[in-house]
Design a protein around this motif. Structure first.
Motif, PDB file in Angstrom:
ATOM      1  N   LEU A  39      12.632   3.021  -2.275  1.00  0.00           N
ATOM      2  CA  LEU A  39      11.890   2.732  -1.057  1.00  0.00           C
ATOM      3  C   LEU A  39      12.313   3.641   0.083  1.00  0.00           C
ATOM      4  N   MET A  40      13.581   4.070   0.070  1.00  0.00           N
ATOM      5  CA  MET A  40      14.087   4.927   1.134  1.00  0.00           C
ATOM      6  C   MET A  40      13.360   6.268   1.148  1.00  0.00           C
ATOM      7  N   THR A  41      12.823   6.679  -0.006  1.00  0.00           N
ATOM      8  CA  THR A  41      12.098   7.949  -0.077  1.00  0.00           C
ATOM      9  C   THR A  41      10.617   7.777   0.247  1.00  0.00           C
ATOM     10  N   VAL A  42      10.157   6.525   0.306  1.00  0.00           N
ATOM     11  CA  VAL A  42       8.740   6.245   0.545  1.00  0.00           C
ATOM     12  C   VAL A  42       8.504   5.807   1.985  1.00  0.00           C
ATOM     13  N   LEU A  43       9.345   4.896   2.476  1.00  0.00           N
ATOM     14  CA  LEU A  43       9.217   4.400   3.840  1.00  0.00           C
ATOM     15  C   LEU A  43      10.018   5.323   4.744  1.00  0.00           C
TER      16      LEU A  43
ATOM     17  N   GLU B  24       0.833  -1.203   0.000  1.00  0.00           N
ATOM     18  CA  GLU B  24       0.000   0.000   0.000  1.00  0.00           C
ATOM     19  C   GLU B  24       0.869   1.255   0.000  1.00  0.00           C
ATOM     20  N   GLN B  25       1.956   1.232   0.769  1.00  0.00           N
ATOM     21  CA  GLN B  25       2.873   2.373   0.788  1.00  0.00           C
ATOM     22  C   GLN B  25       3.449   2.620  -0.604  1.00  0.00           C
ATOM     23  N   VAL B  26       3.781   1.538  -1.292  1.00  0.00           N
ATOM     24  CA  VAL B  26       4.328   1.672  -2.642  1.00  0.00           C
ATOM     25  C   VAL B  26       3.271   2.208  -3.602  1.00  0.00           C
ATOM     26  N   LYS B  27       2.071   1.657  -3.552  1.00  0.00           N
ATOM     27  CA  LYS B  27       0.994   2.081  -4.464  1.00  0.00           C
ATOM     28  C   LYS B  27       0.629   3.542  -4.248  1.00  0.00           C
ATOM     29  N   ASN B  28       0.741   4.009  -3.014  1.00  0.00           N
ATOM     30  CA  ASN B  28       0.446   5.415  -2.739  1.00  0.00           C
ATOM     31  C   ASN B  28       1.485   6.355  -3.358  1.00  0.00           C
ATOM     32  N   ASN B  29       2.607   5.795  -3.759  1.00  0.00           N
ATOM     33  CA  ASN B  29       3.681   6.582  -4.390  1.00  0.00           C
ATOM     34  C   ASN B  29       4.110   5.927  -5.704  1.00  0.00           C
ATOM     35  N   ILE B  30       3.134   5.349  -6.414  1.00  0.00           N
ATOM     36  CA  ILE B  30       3.442   4.504  -7.566  1.00  0.00           C
ATOM     37  C   ILE B  30       4.172   5.258  -8.670  1.00  0.00           C
ATOM     38  N   GLU B  31       4.014   6.606  -8.719  1.00  0.00           N
ATOM     39  CA  GLU B  31       4.695   7.372  -9.766  1.00  0.00           C
ATOM     40  C   GLU B  31       6.213   7.303  -9.614  1.00  0.00           C
ATOM     41  N   ARG B  32       6.715   6.853  -8.464  1.00  0.00           N
ATOM     42  CA  ARG B  32       8.160   6.755  -8.251  1.00  0.00           C
ATOM     43  C   ARG B  32       8.733   5.409  -8.693  1.00  0.00           C
TER      44      ARG B  32
END
Length: 298
Positions: A97-101, A44-52
């Motif tokens: 991932l370091m920029t998302v988590l 979910e964290q990834v999908k919320n920032n899927i443009e990255r």
């Protein structure tokens, strides 16, 4: 919600790196375990920032790819509950991932994973000829029906020689796009310092201070840069409040970039440190006898 973080050694983590579509990757549910997330929350964290996460950062496995990995891991019970086709994250995806988590733990886990990818990649590149010899040995042993134990013995001897003759890097080239690798290399130079760091670079900004913040406690730092630098006295004051002591000096005499560590090691770096990895550049270690001459000219 995060689960309790499981602490794993490097061998456990290396066993979770797979080669798929010519890329070294890790799978979402194993990354979730490393980061302390449930797999659903992690994705979910990834999908919320899927443009990255472009296709070369993250892709979903095909049935054949997943089944091939399942066969190779058939003795690992933790795979038993996986029913969906997982997503694979490339080295660049793990960096993203370091920029998302968010948080210190996420940054620490991401850096650890990236460094492990880098270590494995460098090992393969630096020892390609030895792996070729290993393949030749294996083929010859198969052709002549020699027992497998003899093959293992000879391969072990090769790896022993690799360890014996391993030498420290004195030079290298970073290509366009290797931004994290370049900064990680620069930070490894910084980490060596026990007493003093001197940086000569005509173009510095706050990103350089972020790198210098990784120096050991008590190490003095001096930057020589152009008077038109974007750094301000307030920037230096804020840095010194947490990571003393940094001194900013100005010079217009130097074109090349140099890093001097403890007055003993002289690095020549082919790009301004704020632009590391944006274009192809090289670094090399110069004779320390030049240090006195450079400091006299600056």
């Amino acid at each position: 919600m995060k689960n309790e973080i499981a602490i794993h050694n490097s061998e456990w983590i290396k066993d979770k790196i797979y080669t798929i579509r010519g890329e070294q990757v890790m799978l979402d549910f194993e990354l979730a375990e490393i980061y302390g997330y449930e797999t659903k929350r992690f994705n979910e964290q990834v999908k919320n920032n899927i443009e990255r996460f472009d296709e070369d950062f993250r892709f979903q496995l095909t049935d054949d790819e997943f089944n091939a990995i399942l066969r190779s891991k058939k003795s690992t019970s933790s795979w038993g509950g996986t029913r969906y086709k997982p997503y694979a994250f490339t080295e660049q995806g793990i960096y993203m991932l370091m920029t998302v988590l968010k948080g210190e733990l996420a940054v620490a886990q991401s850096k650890m994973l990236i460094r492990m990818f880098k270590e494995m990649k460098r090992f393969l590149q630096n020892n390609a000829n030895i792996f070729a010899e290993i393949n030749t040995i294996k083929q010859n042993l198969l052709d002549t029906n020699i027992h497998q134990k003899e093959a293992d013995k000879r391969i072990d001897e090769l790896f022993t020689l690799m360890d014996k003759y391993n030498v420290e890097e004195k030079q290298g080239i970073f290509f366009q796009g290797q931004i994290f690798d370049a900064y990680a290399k620069f930070e490894s130079f910084i980490a060596q310092a026990k007493k003093e760091i001197i940086l000569i670079d005509g173009y510095v900004d706050l990103s350089i201070l972020e790198r210098l913040a990784k120096k050991k406690k008590g190490v003095l730092a001096t930057i020589y840069t152009d008077p038109k630098t974007s750094l301000t006295a307030q920037d230096i004051q804020k840095f010194n409040a947490q990571y003393p002591t940094l001194t900013l000096k100005h010079t217009t005499k130097m074109h090349d970039r140099f890093l001097i560590v403890d007055g003993k090691i002289l690095y020549h770096i082919g790009a301004s440190l704020k632009d590391l990895g944006k274009k192809c550049f090289a670094f090399e270690v110069f004779d320390s006898a030049f240090i006195a001459d450079i400091l006299a000219k600056v």
